[in-house]
Enzyme design. Sequence first.
Site, mmCIF file in Angstrom:
data_model
loop_
_atom_site.group_PDB
_atom_site.id
_atom_site.type_symbol
_atom_site.label_atom_id
_atom_site.label_comp_id
_atom_site.label_asym_id
_atom_site.label_seq_id
_atom_site.Cartn_x
_atom_site.Cartn_y
_atom_site.Cartn_z
ATOM 1 N N HIS A 79 64.330 89.486 45.711
ATOM 2 C CA HIS A 79 64.563 90.929 45.899
ATOM 3 C C HIS A 79 64.839 91.620 44.559
ATOM 4 O O HIS A 79 64.512 92.790 44.381
ATOM 5 C CB HIS A 79 65.701 91.167 46.898
ATOM 6 N N HIS A 243 60.060 95.013 54.790
ATOM 7 C CA HIS A 243 60.693 93.965 53.993
ATOM 8 C C HIS A 243 59.697 92.849 53.653
ATOM 9 O O HIS A 243 59.775 92.252 52.572
ATOM 10 C CB HIS A 243 61.929 93.374 54.684
ATOM 11 N N ASP A 247 58.977 91.490 49.905
ATOM 12 C CA ASP A 247 58.933 90.089 49.473
ATOM 13 C C ASP A 247 57.631 89.784 48.726
ATOM 14 O O ASP A 247 57.639 89.084 47.716
ATOM 15 C CB ASP A 247 59.055 89.152 50.687
ATOM 16 N N HIS A 270 57.289 83.566 51.956
ATOM 17 C CA HIS A 270 57.415 83.203 50.534
ATOM 18 C C HIS A 270 56.471 82.084 50.097
ATOM 19 O O HIS A 270 55.933 82.114 49.000
ATOM 20 C CB HIS A 270 58.852 82.802 50.215
#
Length: 290
Positions: A79, A243, A247, A270
């Site tokens: 972040h 969000h 990422d 991720h």
Amino acid sequence: MKNQQRTIARVVEYSGIGLFTGEEVKLRFKPSSVNTGINFIRTDIEGNPKIPANVETVSDCKQQISLKKQGVEIKSIEHLMAALAGLGIDNIEIEINGNEVPAGDGSSLLFTQLLKGTGIVPLEKLKKTFFLQKELKVSNGDASIIARPYDKGLSLSYILDFNGSFLNRQCFEIEMTESNFSTQIAPARTFGLSTIVEEFKKKGLGKGVTDENSLILHEDGTITKPLSMTPAKLKFPNECIRHKILDIIGDLYLTNLSLHARIVAIKSGHYLNARMAEKIFENSKNQINN
Ligand SMILES: [Zn+2]
């Protein structure tokens, strides 16, 4: 200043707790000179080892992004990386006296405001800009990311799909500009699926989770605070998908490139984001403009 490398104008500090470890750590952001990149400095370890944030130092990309160099680790950088990408900061030193970046409010807003508040200054050399020339793809099961050539900047789209549970299928698309990032993406907080959160608790992870730094998504589609389980007040009706874009922005910045490409991500996290960053970086070698 648009195409020039950037750093921050002055030193700024922040303290907070890490989401996974629950430990309080102090960050100290320092301006850095041209072509030095993004570097974490572990001030709690003798010799103050430096860990550059790039595709080559990624050591874990399952739930979060960790970097490791010569046995020294730094967790949960994603972040903060997104904030650096959003503000176009190419060079910065981040001193930290622990092994995990604080969660803040679970988004990139705090880092974005903090760094922007110092003033962002141009440096004498141009950014490492890369125009993707050919299509790249990474996939894992039914999740995938495709990167396509696009000469107008960085365009990102995401398809969120939990196959009927949690949330209905959603799509979101955005052009990456400093203003779009700050207002549309940076405030979107991290979330966990209720099923995974239980697993986490059993493993003793997520010690730093508070009602202020994350959201829980339940199978019936409701979104609550993680501890009190009271309904969460969302920053955007589609905060979760925003969000996911946040990422991707942070993870792709592991390339340390000003990237021109169109990214289409389906159900990625991720792991795939980091694999795509690696692929783009490999592809960019010998093609950077300076
Ligand atoms: Zn995240």
